[in-house]
Write a protein that holds these residues in place. Sequence first.
Motif, PDB file in Angstrom:
ATOM      1  N   TYR A   1     -16.570   1.243  63.705  1.00  0.00           N
ATOM      2  CA  TYR A   1     -16.118  -0.223  62.344  1.00  0.00           C
ATOM      3  C   TYR A   1     -14.776  -1.052  62.612  1.00  0.00           C
ATOM      4  CZ  TYR A   1     -13.722   3.500  59.464  1.00  0.00           C
ATOM      5  OH  TYR A   1     -12.633   4.297  58.974  1.00  0.00           O
ATOM      6  N   ARG A   2     -14.184  -1.690  61.744  1.00  0.00           N
ATOM      7  CA  ARG A   2     -13.379  -2.545  62.220  1.00  0.00           C
ATOM      8  C   ARG A   2     -13.375  -3.021  60.479  1.00  0.00           C
ATOM      9  NH1 ARG A   2     -13.493  -8.311  65.328  1.00  0.00           N
ATOM     10  NH2 ARG A   2     -15.325  -8.865  64.192  1.00  0.00           N
ATOM     11  N   ILE A   3     -11.962  -3.092  59.982  1.00  0.00           N
ATOM     12  CA  ILE A   3     -11.228  -3.876  58.996  1.00  0.00           C
ATOM     13  C   ILE A   3     -10.924  -5.090  58.827  1.00  0.00           C
ATOM     14  CG2 ILE A   3      -9.694  -3.099  56.975  1.00  0.00           C
ATOM     15  CD1 ILE A   3      -9.807  -0.535  57.937  1.00  0.00           C
ATOM     16  N   ALA A   4     -11.278  -5.737  57.965  1.00  0.00           N
ATOM     17  CA  ALA A   4     -10.684  -7.496  58.029  1.00  0.00           C
ATOM     18  C   ALA A   4     -11.185  -7.631  56.596  1.00  0.00           C
ATOM     19  CB  ALA A   4     -12.655  -8.255  59.229  1.00  0.00           C
ATOM     20  N   GLY A   5      -9.349  -7.516  56.696  1.00  0.00           N
ATOM     21  CA  GLY A   5      -8.789  -8.026  55.174  1.00  0.00           C
ATOM     22  C   GLY A   5     -10.084  -7.353  54.341  1.00  0.00           C
ATOM     23  N   THR A   6     -10.744  -7.561  52.915  1.00  0.00           N
ATOM     24  CA  THR A   6     -11.111  -7.017  51.829  1.00  0.00           C
ATOM     25  C   THR A   6     -12.405  -6.388  52.424  1.00  0.00           C
ATOM     26  OG1 THR A   6     -11.396  -8.371  50.965  1.00  0.00           O
ATOM     27  CG2 THR A   6      -9.494  -7.764  50.288  1.00  0.00           C
TER      28      THR A   6
END
Length: 109
Positions: A83-88
């Motif tokens: 996964y990736r974290i994109a902002g919230t």
Amino acid sequence: MTCYLQLTDEAADQLFAIAQWYAETSQSLEIAANWYDGLLDALETLEENPHRGELAAENDLFDFELRELCYGSGKHKTHRALYRIAGTRVEILSIRHLAQRGLSPTDLD
């Protein structure tokens, strides 16, 4: 920080296919359902703690931070959610067996 969990269509398809495989090979819908629900529960923990997962071995191949959360029923981890974290938003990109080859950028096209 509270984040929103989002599975890509590919990750959702992979999740379903793995659960279906468990149902067929174990001949138990209960085992498949427990695995499926358990992985979803583990993924939901990323909403409160998105950095819980480690950087994936393939991280250097991507232009964003690629993380992984390993999961398995019982004591043995069998799969990893990449996964990736994109902002919230925590975007689940792929769910793979630990024995599968690493994720490459072309897998996400």
